[in-house]
Design a protein around this motif. Structure first.
Motif, PDB file in Angstrom:
ATOM      1  N   THR A 250     -50.262 -37.201 -40.457  1.00 60.22           N
ATOM      2  CA  THR A 250     -50.112 -38.633 -40.711  1.00 60.22           C
ATOM      3  C   THR A 250     -48.687 -39.100 -40.431  1.00 60.22           C
ATOM      4  OG1 THR A 250     -49.699 -38.138 -43.056  1.00 60.22           O
ATOM      5  CG2 THR A 250     -51.949 -38.761 -42.429  1.00 60.22           C
ATOM      6  N   GLU A 251     -47.710 -38.270 -40.747  1.00 62.66           N
ATOM      7  CA  GLU A 251     -46.318 -38.653 -40.519  1.00 62.66           C
ATOM      8  C   GLU A 251     -45.967 -38.590 -39.036  1.00 62.66           C
ATOM      9  OE1 GLU A 251     -43.410 -37.062 -43.216  1.00 62.66           O
ATOM     10  OE2 GLU A 251     -44.868 -36.924 -44.852  1.00 62.66           O
ATOM     11  N   ARG A 252     -46.513 -37.603 -38.334  1.00 63.31           N
ATOM     12  CA  ARG A 252     -46.272 -37.544 -36.891  1.00 63.31           C
ATOM     13  C   ARG A 252     -46.891 -38.746 -36.184  1.00 63.31           C
ATOM     14  NH1 ARG A 252     -48.801 -32.468 -34.910  1.00 63.31           N
ATOM     15  NH2 ARG A 252     -49.704 -32.209 -36.986  1.00 63.31           N
ATOM     16  N   LYS A 253     -48.090 -39.121 -36.601  1.00 57.94           N
ATOM     17  CA  LYS A 253     -48.741 -40.285 -35.998  1.00 57.94           C
ATOM     18  C   LYS A 253     -47.944 -41.556 -36.264  1.00 57.94           C
ATOM     19  CE  LYS A 253     -53.172 -40.816 -36.034  1.00 57.94           C
ATOM     20  NZ  LYS A 253     -54.591 -40.958 -36.449  1.00 57.94           N
ATOM     21  N   ALA A 254     -47.433 -41.691 -37.481  1.00 52.11           N
ATOM     22  CA  ALA A 254     -46.641 -42.871 -37.823  1.00 52.11           C
ATOM     23  C   ALA A 254     -45.378 -42.944 -36.974  1.00 52.11           C
ATOM     24  CB  ALA A 254     -46.283 -42.847 -39.308  1.00 52.11           C
ATOM     25  N   LEU A 255     -44.729 -41.808 -36.785  1.00 57.24           N
ATOM     26  CA  LEU A 255     -43.501 -41.779 -35.987  1.00 57.24           C
ATOM     27  C   LEU A 255     -43.781 -42.088 -34.520  1.00 57.24           C
ATOM     28  CD1 LEU A 255     -41.782 -38.647 -37.554  1.00 57.24           C
ATOM     29  CD2 LEU A 255     -40.984 -41.016 -37.712  1.00 57.24           C
ATOM     30  N   VAL A 256     -44.865 -41.529 -33.997  1.00 59.47           N
ATOM     31  CA  VAL A 256     -45.203 -41.789 -32.596  1.00 59.47           C
ATOM     32  C   VAL A 256     -45.562 -43.263 -32.402  1.00 59.47           C
ATOM     33  CG1 VAL A 256     -46.869 -41.314 -30.763  1.00 59.47           C
ATOM     34  CG2 VAL A 256     -45.881 -39.429 -32.056  1.00 59.47           C
ATOM     35  N   SER A 257     -46.305 -43.837 -33.330  1.00 62.72           N
ATOM     36  CA  SER A 257     -46.629 -45.266 -33.243  1.00 62.72           C
ATOM     37  C   SER A 257     -45.352 -46.100 -33.214  1.00 62.72           C
ATOM     38  CB  SER A 257     -47.497 -45.690 -34.433  1.00 62.72           C
ATOM     39  OG  SER A 257     -48.767 -45.097 -34.383  1.00 62.72           O
ATOM     40  N   SER A 258     -44.385 -45.726 -34.033  1.00 65.04           N
ATOM     41  CA  SER A 258     -43.117 -46.453 -34.081  1.00 65.04           C
ATOM     42  C   SER A 258     -42.380 -46.371 -32.751  1.00 65.04           C
ATOM     43  CB  SER A 258     -42.233 -45.883 -35.197  1.00 65.04           C
ATOM     44  OG  SER A 258     -42.869 -45.977 -36.443  1.00 65.04           O
ATOM     45  N   VAL A 259     -42.363 -45.179 -32.170  1.00 65.91           N
ATOM     46  CA  VAL A 259     -41.682 -44.979 -30.893  1.00 65.91           C
ATOM     47  C   VAL A 259     -42.388 -45.747 -29.776  1.00 65.91           C
ATOM     48  CG1 VAL A 259     -41.221 -43.242 -29.120  1.00 65.91           C
ATOM     49  CG2 VAL A 259     -40.613 -42.781 -31.497  1.00 65.91           C
ATOM     50  N   VAL A 260     -43.721 -45.733 -29.781  1.00 67.61           N
ATOM     51  CA  VAL A 260     -44.484 -46.448 -28.755  1.00 67.61           C
ATOM     52  C   VAL A 260     -44.195 -47.948 -28.816  1.00 67.61           C
ATOM     53  CG1 VAL A 260     -46.813 -47.122 -28.059  1.00 67.61           C
ATOM     54  CG2 VAL A 260     -46.315 -44.736 -28.557  1.00 67.61           C
ATOM     55  N   VAL A 261     -44.167 -48.498 -30.026  1.00 66.11           N
ATOM     56  CA  VAL A 261     -43.871 -49.922 -30.188  1.00 66.11           C
ATOM     57  C   VAL A 261     -42.439 -50.226 -29.748  1.00 66.11           C
ATOM     58  CG1 VAL A 261     -43.483 -51.733 -31.913  1.00 66.11           C
ATOM     59  CG2 VAL A 261     -45.587 -50.388 -31.970  1.00 66.11           C
ATOM     60  N   ALA A 262     -41.497 -49.376 -30.133  1.00 66.91           N
ATOM     61  CA  ALA A 262     -40.101 -49.598 -29.748  1.00 66.91           C
ATOM     62  C   ALA A 262     -39.921 -49.513 -28.240  1.00 66.91           C
ATOM     63  CB  ALA A 262     -39.199 -48.581 -30.445  1.00 66.91           C
ATOM     64  N   GLU A 263     -40.652 -48.604 -27.603  1.00 67.05           N
ATOM     65  CA  GLU A 263     -40.555 -48.475 -26.147  1.00 67.05           C
ATOM     66  C   GLU A 263     -40.977 -49.767 -25.457  1.00 67.05           C
ATOM     67  OE1 GLU A 263     -42.375 -45.693 -22.567  1.00 67.05           O
ATOM     68  OE2 GLU A 263     -43.600 -46.275 -24.276  1.00 67.05           O
ATOM     69  N   SER A 264     -42.112 -50.306 -25.864  1.00 67.99           N
ATOM     70  CA  SER A 264     -42.570 -51.557 -25.264  1.00 67.99           C
ATOM     71  C   SER A 264     -41.625 -52.702 -25.605  1.00 67.99           C
ATOM     72  CB  SER A 264     -43.988 -51.877 -25.745  1.00 67.99           C
ATOM     73  OG  SER A 264     -44.911 -50.991 -25.160  1.00 67.99           O
ATOM     74  N   SER A 265     -41.085 -52.668 -26.804  1.00 68.00           N
ATOM     75  CA  SER A 265     -40.126 -53.692 -27.205  1.00 68.00           C
ATOM     76  C   SER A 265     -38.896 -53.681 -26.306  1.00 68.00           C
ATOM     77  CB  SER A 265     -39.714 -53.460 -28.660  1.00 68.00           C
ATOM     78  OG  SER A 265     -38.790 -54.419 -29.092  1.00 68.00           O
ATOM     79  N   ALA A 266     -38.499 -52.497 -25.859  1.00 68.42           N
ATOM     80  CA  ALA A 266     -37.328 -52.392 -24.985  1.00 68.42           C
ATOM     81  C   ALA A 266     -37.545 -53.116 -23.665  1.00 68.42           C
ATOM     82  CB  ALA A 266     -37.002 -50.920 -24.725  1.00 68.42           C
ATOM     83  N   ILE A 267     -38.804 -53.260 -23.262  1.00 64.32           N
ATOM     84  CA  ILE A 267     -39.117 -53.984 -22.031  1.00 64.32           C
ATOM     85  C   ILE A 267     -39.304 -55.475 -22.303  1.00 64.32           C
ATOM     86  CG2 ILE A 267     -40.911 -54.278 -20.260  1.00 64.32           C
ATOM     87  CD1 ILE A 267     -41.274 -51.313 -20.256  1.00 64.32           C
ATOM     88  N   LEU A 268     -39.708 -55.799 -23.518  1.00 69.91           N
ATOM     89  CA  LEU A 268     -40.029 -57.193 -23.851  1.00 69.91           C
ATOM     90  C   LEU A 268     -38.807 -58.097 -23.926  1.00 69.91           C
ATOM     91  CD1 LEU A 268     -42.056 -59.358 -24.883  1.00 69.91           C
ATOM     92  CD2 LEU A 268     -41.610 -58.494 -27.189  1.00 69.91           C
ATOM     93  N   TRP A 269     -37.749 -57.635 -24.589  1.00 69.05           N
ATOM     94  CA  TRP A 269     -36.649 -58.536 -24.929  1.00 69.05           C
ATOM     95  C   TRP A 269     -35.555 -58.566 -23.865  1.00 69.05           C
ATOM     96  CZ3 TRP A 269     -38.336 -61.469 -28.573  1.00 69.05           C
ATOM     97  CH2 TRP A 269     -39.202 -60.953 -29.545  1.00 69.05           C
ATOM     98  N   ILE A 270     -35.051 -59.765 -23.596  1.00 71.67           N
ATOM     99  CA  ILE A 270     -33.931 -59.947 -22.676  1.00 71.67           C
ATOM    100  C   ILE A 270     -32.922 -60.894 -23.317  1.00 71.67           C
ATOM    101  CG2 ILE A 270     -35.261 -59.520 -20.588  1.00 71.67           C
ATOM    102  CD1 ILE A 270     -35.437 -62.549 -20.195  1.00 71.67           C
ATOM    103  N   GLU A 271     -31.754 -60.969 -22.725  1.00 68.72           N
ATOM    104  CA  GLU A 271     -30.705 -61.837 -23.252  1.00 68.72           C
ATOM    105  C   GLU A 271     -30.941 -63.278 -22.808  1.00 68.72           C
ATOM    106  OE1 GLU A 271     -25.836 -61.772 -23.549  1.00 68.72           O
ATOM    107  OE2 GLU A 271     -26.843 -60.733 -21.923  1.00 68.72           O
ATOM    108  N   PRO A 272     -30.829 -64.246 -23.728  1.00 72.65           N
ATOM    109  CA  PRO A 272     -30.968 -65.649 -23.329  1.00 72.65           C
ATOM    110  C   PRO A 272     -29.813 -66.070 -22.431  1.00 72.65           C
ATOM    111  CG  PRO A 272     -30.220 -65.491 -25.591  1.00 72.65           C
ATOM    112  CD  PRO A 272     -30.561 -64.095 -25.157  1.00 72.65           C
ATOM    113  N   GLU A 273     -30.008 -67.156 -21.699  1.00 72.04           N
ATOM    114  CA  GLU A 273     -28.988 -67.583 -20.738  1.00 72.04           C
ATOM    115  C   GLU A 273     -27.710 -68.058 -21.417  1.00 72.04           C
ATOM    116  OE1 GLU A 273     -30.644 -70.454 -18.130  1.00 72.04           O
ATOM    117  OE2 GLU A 273     -32.081 -69.074 -17.224  1.00 72.04           O
TER     118      GLU A 273
END
Length: 280
Positions: A250-273
Motif C-alpha cells: 500500500t505504501e509503495r503504491k501510494a508513493l508511485v501514484s505521487s511520483v506519477v502525478v508529479a511527473e505529469s505536473s512537471a509537464i503541465l506548469w509553465i511560467e507566466p509571461e
C-alpha cells in the motif's frame, strides 16, 4: 487466575515487541529507499541536462510539484480516484499561490509511466487525467489561478471533471480529502521553498514524514530536468526503485501514484509571461 493474567501480559508484551520491530524495519527500509533514490538522482543528473537555477520560476515550480505529489499521497489511501482528486486540488491551490500557469494546450504525449510493477494497469492514467482536468478548468475559466478560490470551490470544479475521466469518490471520501486540505492551508510565503513546504507538511501530517522525504527526493531532481524524454526516463527509474523497496504494498503504491502525478505536473506548469510581485 494468576496464570491466566501472566499469559495475557506475556502475549501483550510480545505484540508490542512485534509492532516495534516491524515499525523499525519499515523506518530502516525508508532510509535505504531514500539512499537509493539519492544515488540514482546524482548519477542521472551527472549524465543528463538539468537546470542549475535555484531561483525564480524553478523555485516556484518545485513547490507546486511537491503540492501535487503530497495531495496524491494523502488521497491514495482512497484509491486511484483519491490520488487523482487529492493531487489536483493540492496542485490548484499551490499554483494559485505561485508563479505558474497551465500550458495553453495538452501535449500529445503526457508523461505518465507505463511499466509500473506495483500498480494496477488502470491507475497508469492518473497523471494524464490530472493534467487534462486542470487544463480544461483553466480553458473554461480564464484567469482562474489568479482568483484565490477556496478549497471547496476547487473541489466543486475538479470532482465532476474526475468523474468524466472515470474517477469518483464517495461523499465521505471527499470529506476526508477536504479535511486534509483544510488542515494544510497554503500561502505564497510557504511556496517560496520546497524544503520549507515539505517541513510544513511533515509538521501537519507527521505520520507521512517518511513518504514526504521520498517525494522531496523525487521533486528535487525532476523539477530540474529540462527534456521530456529525460523526465520519463528518470521517473521510470524512480518508480522501479520504489517498486523494489521492502515496504508494504500500500505504501509503495501510494508513493508511485505521487511520483506519477508529479511527473505529469512537471509537464503541465509553465511560467507566466509577466511576473510583477509576490502573490497575496
Amino acid at each position: 487466575m494468576l496464570l491466566l493474567c501472566s499469559f495475557y501480559c506475556v502475549s501483550c508484551s510480545d505484540d508490542v515487541k512485534t509492532d516495534v520491530k516491524e515499525k523499525t524495519e519499515v523506518e530502516v527500509n525508508y532510509v535505504k529507499l531514500n539512499e537509493a533514490l539519492n544515488l540514482y538522482s546524482q548519477d542521472f543528473a551527472a549524465t543528463h541536462a538539468t537546470s542549475t537555477s535555484t531561483r525564480g520560476f524553478w523555485k516556484w515550480f518545485r513547490t507546486v510539484l511537491a503540492c501535487d505529489a503530497t495531495g496524491a499521497l494523502l488521497g491514495s489511501s482512497l484509491g486511484g480516484g483519491g490520488a487523482l482528486i487529492g493531487g489536483a486540488i493540492f496542485s490548484a491551490l499551490g499554483a494559485s499561490c505561485a508563479y505558474v500557469v497551465p500550458r495553453p494546450e495538452l501535449p500529445n504525449e503526457v508523461a505518465f509511466v507505463r511499466d509500473i510493477p506495483c500498480l494496477m494497469e488502470q491507475e497508469d492514467s492518473i497523471g494524464f487525467s490530472h493534467n487534462a482536468i486542470l487544463l480544461e478548468i483553466a480553458e473554461e475559466n480564464e484567469g482562474i489561478f489568479d482568483q484565490n478560490l477556496t478549497a471547496e470551490e476547487w473541489t466543486n470544479l475538479i470532482v465532476p471533471k474526475a468523474e468524466k475521466y472515470g474517477y469518483s469518490l464517495s461523499a465521505s471520501d471527499e470529506d476526508a480529502i477536504m479535511n486534509n486540505v483544510k488542515t494544510m492551508p497554503l500561502t505564497s510565503e510557504l511556496m517560496q521553498s520546497d524544503e520549507q513546504l515539505i517541513s510544513y507538511y511533515k509538521a501537519k501530517a507527521p505520520e507521512y514524514a517518511q513518504q514526504l522525504d521520498v517525494i522531496h527526493s523525487y521533486v528535487s531532481t525532476a523539477s530540474l530536468i529540462t527534456n521530456e524524454d529525460d523526465l520519463k526516463e528518470y521517473t521510470q527509474g524512480c518508480v522501479q526503485i520504489i517498486s523494489d523497496a521492502q515496504l508494504p504494498l500500500t505504501e509503495r503504491k501510494a508513493l508511485v501514484s505521487s511520483v506519477v502525478v508529479a511527473e505529469s505536473s512537471a509537464i503541465l506548469w509553465i511560467e507566466p509571461e509577466e511576473v510583477v510581485s509576490l502573490k497575496p
